[in-house]
Design an enzyme around this catalytic site. Sequence first.
Site, PDB file in Angstrom:
ATOM      1  N   TYR A 118      -1.486   0.508  10.215  1.00  0.00           N
ATOM      2  CA  TYR A 118      -1.773  -0.247   8.984  1.00  0.00           C
ATOM      3  C   TYR A 118      -0.558  -0.235   8.059  1.00  0.00           C
ATOM      4  O   TYR A 118      -0.070  -1.282   7.625  1.00  0.00           O
ATOM      5  CB  TYR A 118      -3.006   0.350   8.283  1.00  0.00           C
ATOM      6  CG  TYR A 118      -3.224  -0.173   6.882  1.00  0.00           C
ATOM      7  CD1 TYR A 118      -3.498  -1.514   6.660  1.00  0.00           C
ATOM      8  CD2 TYR A 118      -3.146   0.686   5.773  1.00  0.00           C
ATOM      9  CE1 TYR A 118      -3.688  -1.998   5.364  1.00  0.00           C
ATOM     10  CE2 TYR A 118      -3.344   0.214   4.485  1.00  0.00           C
ATOM     11  CZ  TYR A 118      -3.612  -1.127   4.284  1.00  0.00           C
ATOM     12  OH  TYR A 118      -3.797  -1.605   3.015  1.00  0.00           O
TER      13      TYR A 118
ATOM     14  N   THR B 276       0.810  -1.209   0.000  1.00  0.00           N
ATOM     15  CA  THR B 276       0.000   0.000   0.000  1.00  0.00           C
ATOM     16  C   THR B 276       0.849   1.266   0.000  1.00  0.00           C
ATOM     17  O   THR B 276       1.967   1.278   0.540  1.00  0.00           O
ATOM     18  CB  THR B 276      -0.898   0.007   1.272  1.00  0.00           C
ATOM     19  OG1 THR B 276      -1.416   1.312   1.462  1.00  0.00           O
ATOM     20  CG2 THR B 276      -0.120  -0.367   2.524  1.00  0.00           C
TER      21      THR B 276
HETATM   22  N1  LIG Z   1      -8.634  -1.168  -1.073  1.00  0.00           N
HETATM   23  C1  LIG Z   1      -7.557  -0.390  -1.238  1.00  0.00           C
HETATM   24  O1  LIG Z   1      -7.651   0.796  -1.633  1.00  0.00           O
HETATM   25  C2  LIG Z   1      -6.167  -0.939  -0.967  1.00  0.00           C
HETATM   26  C3  LIG Z   1      -5.084  -0.074  -1.158  1.00  0.00           C
HETATM   27  C4  LIG Z   1      -3.803  -0.564  -0.922  1.00  0.00           C
HETATM   28  C5  LIG Z   1      -3.618  -1.883  -0.549  1.00  0.00           C
HETATM   29  N2  LIG Z   1      -4.675  -2.697  -0.360  1.00  0.00           N
HETATM   30  C6  LIG Z   1      -4.403  -4.088   0.038  1.00  0.00           C
HETATM   31  O2  LIG Z   1      -5.090  -4.954  -0.839  1.00  0.00           O
HETATM   32  C7  LIG Z   1      -5.430  -6.163  -0.171  1.00  0.00           C
HETATM   33  C8  LIG Z   1      -6.888  -6.490  -0.403  1.00  0.00           C
HETATM   34  O3  LIG Z   1      -7.678  -5.429   0.153  1.00  0.00           O
HETATM   35  P1  LIG Z   1      -9.209  -5.265  -0.177  1.00  0.00           P
HETATM   36  O4  LIG Z   1      -9.452  -3.819  -0.323  1.00  0.00           O
HETATM   37  O5  LIG Z   1      -9.606  -6.200  -1.264  1.00  0.00           O
HETATM   38  O6  LIG Z   1      -9.837  -5.732   1.223  1.00  0.00           O
HETATM   39  P2  LIG Z   1     -10.981  -6.826   1.542  1.00  0.00           P
HETATM   40  O7  LIG Z   1     -11.270  -6.709   2.998  1.00  0.00           O
HETATM   41  O8  LIG Z   1     -12.117  -6.709   0.593  1.00  0.00           O
HETATM   42  O9  LIG Z   1     -10.228  -8.183   1.233  1.00  0.00           O
HETATM   43  C9  LIG Z   1      -9.443  -8.867   2.171  1.00  0.00           C
HETATM   44  C10 LIG Z   1      -9.870 -10.334   2.131  1.00  0.00           C
HETATM   45  O10 LIG Z   1      -8.993 -11.074   2.978  1.00  0.00           O
HETATM   46  C11 LIG Z   1      -9.768 -11.880   3.866  1.00  0.00           C
HETATM   47  N3  LIG Z   1      -8.946 -12.005   5.078  1.00  0.00           N
HETATM   48  C12 LIG Z   1      -8.488 -11.009   5.871  1.00  0.00           C
HETATM   49  N4  LIG Z   1      -7.701 -11.530   6.826  1.00  0.00           N
HETATM   50  C13 LIG Z   1      -7.655 -12.874   6.622  1.00  0.00           C
HETATM   51  C14 LIG Z   1      -6.982 -13.948   7.260  1.00  0.00           C
HETATM   52  N5  LIG Z   1      -6.198 -13.778   8.328  1.00  0.00           N
HETATM   53  N6  LIG Z   1      -7.139 -15.192   6.762  1.00  0.00           N
HETATM   54  C15 LIG Z   1      -7.923 -15.411   5.669  1.00  0.00           C
HETATM   55  N7  LIG Z   1      -8.584 -14.432   5.022  1.00  0.00           N
HETATM   56  C16 LIG Z   1      -8.444 -13.174   5.502  1.00  0.00           C
HETATM   57  C17 LIG Z   1     -11.078 -11.146   4.049  1.00  0.00           C
HETATM   58  O11 LIG Z   1     -12.148 -12.005   4.408  1.00  0.00           O
HETATM   59  C18 LIG Z   1     -11.278 -10.546   2.653  1.00  0.00           C
HETATM   60  O12 LIG Z   1     -11.955 -11.458   1.812  1.00  0.00           O
HETATM   61  C19 LIG Z   1      -5.055  -5.953   1.297  1.00  0.00           C
HETATM   62  O13 LIG Z   1      -3.822  -6.598   1.531  1.00  0.00           O
HETATM   63  C20 LIG Z   1      -4.917  -4.450   1.419  1.00  0.00           C
HETATM   64  O14 LIG Z   1      -3.990  -4.099   2.421  1.00  0.00           O
HETATM   65  C21 LIG Z   1      -5.955  -2.257  -0.553  1.00  0.00           C
END
Ligand SMILES: NC(=O)c1ccc[n+]([C@@H]2O[C@H](COP(=O)([O-])OP(=O)(O)OC[C@H]3O[C@@H](n4cnc5c(N)ncnc54)[C@H](O)[C@@H]3O)[C@@H](O)[C@H]2O)c1
Length: 328
Positions: free
Chosen positions: A142, A118
Amino acid sequence: MAHVLITGGAGYIGSHALQSILAAGHRAVVVDDLRTGRAEFVGDAPLARCDVGDTAALRKVFEEHPPFDGVLHFAASTSVPESTREPLAYYENNTVASLRLLGTALEYGVRAFVLSSTAAVYGNPAQLPVTEEAPCLPINPYGNSKLVFETMLADTAANRELGWCVLRYFNASGADPDAALGDCRQPASHLVPAALEAACGLREQLELYGTDYPTPDGTCVRDYIHVTDLATAHVLALESLLAGGDSGVFNLGTGCGVSNRAVIDAAERISRRSIPMIEVDRRPGDPAELVADATRFGKRFGWSPVHSSLDEIVETAWNWMRRNRGVS
Ligand SMILES: NC(=O)c1ccc[n+]([C@@H]2O[C@H](COP(=O)([O-])OP(=O)(O)OC[C@H]3O[C@@H](n4cnc5c(N)ncnc54)[C@H](O)[C@@H]3O)[C@@H](O)[C@H]2O)c1
């Protein structure tokens, strides 16, 4: 054809990446404990409902679906404000559970590991756009929880036959063009879906955090990258690593800054509704401006965002919200 383990594949970004991985002709198994994800986002792909930090359960997945060539690691806790309230939970999930996943992946001979990271690792960058060479000085748990695991991954892979890519996304946004997948966290934690929730009465009002930033209209500026463009980038990174390509850290963004007010204006225009809004103080931990220099990834992989205009982002998110939340 590669066989890929996708953690968090039932979540917002991971489910889009799963579709792109399958469309590219690979096979995938999803590990997700569904704390925020949805089983239906996984479609026909096998889903192991378990915590990536549960090594015994994870070993079972590796035993039942051998062998995996690569891991795409999306599973994480993702809310900056929540991370300031519950830092240990963030280190537990984003750092400790990731460490356990990495150890298990190495035990079973995985050759490629792609990490969702991120822009929050940069904190308040001194120069814009932000390159990968900018100092990493996160200003919230985070960002720090992600940065610590980035370091663990690079250090561990240095002595192993493991290729890795750290992909630092800026603001992931938008939804699948068929409106079958999207951001389903309720209430929405990110600006585009939050503005659309306010537009259709699913939240009373939108809180606009800070109008006195040193930006052209006084509101925060961010770099919005469509989730479909992110998904494509994961396929490219994985395939390159499996073909022996170099490991590395890459920003993923568009290089264009969009202010919060511009997002809200677009949400009003596209939804054809007015958004009830209240201007409130700045939120702790929000940098004024974050815009990516994503040249490194673009040059290396021939990638450029093709779905990331503000209108396409808001329109696909709006279509998803209408379909998913029953908005007429
Ligand atoms: N959304 C954004 O703008 C953004 C920006 C930068 C980075 N990210 C990164 O992208 C990745 C995905 O984020 P997202 O926005 O799709 O979030 P999200 O919450 O929709 O997806 C995360 C998924 O991981 C699962 N999960 C979380 N912890 C878990 C665990 N310990 N074991 C098994 N499953 C688990 C959740 O159930 C969910 O399905 C993350 O690593 C986040 O840090 C997101």
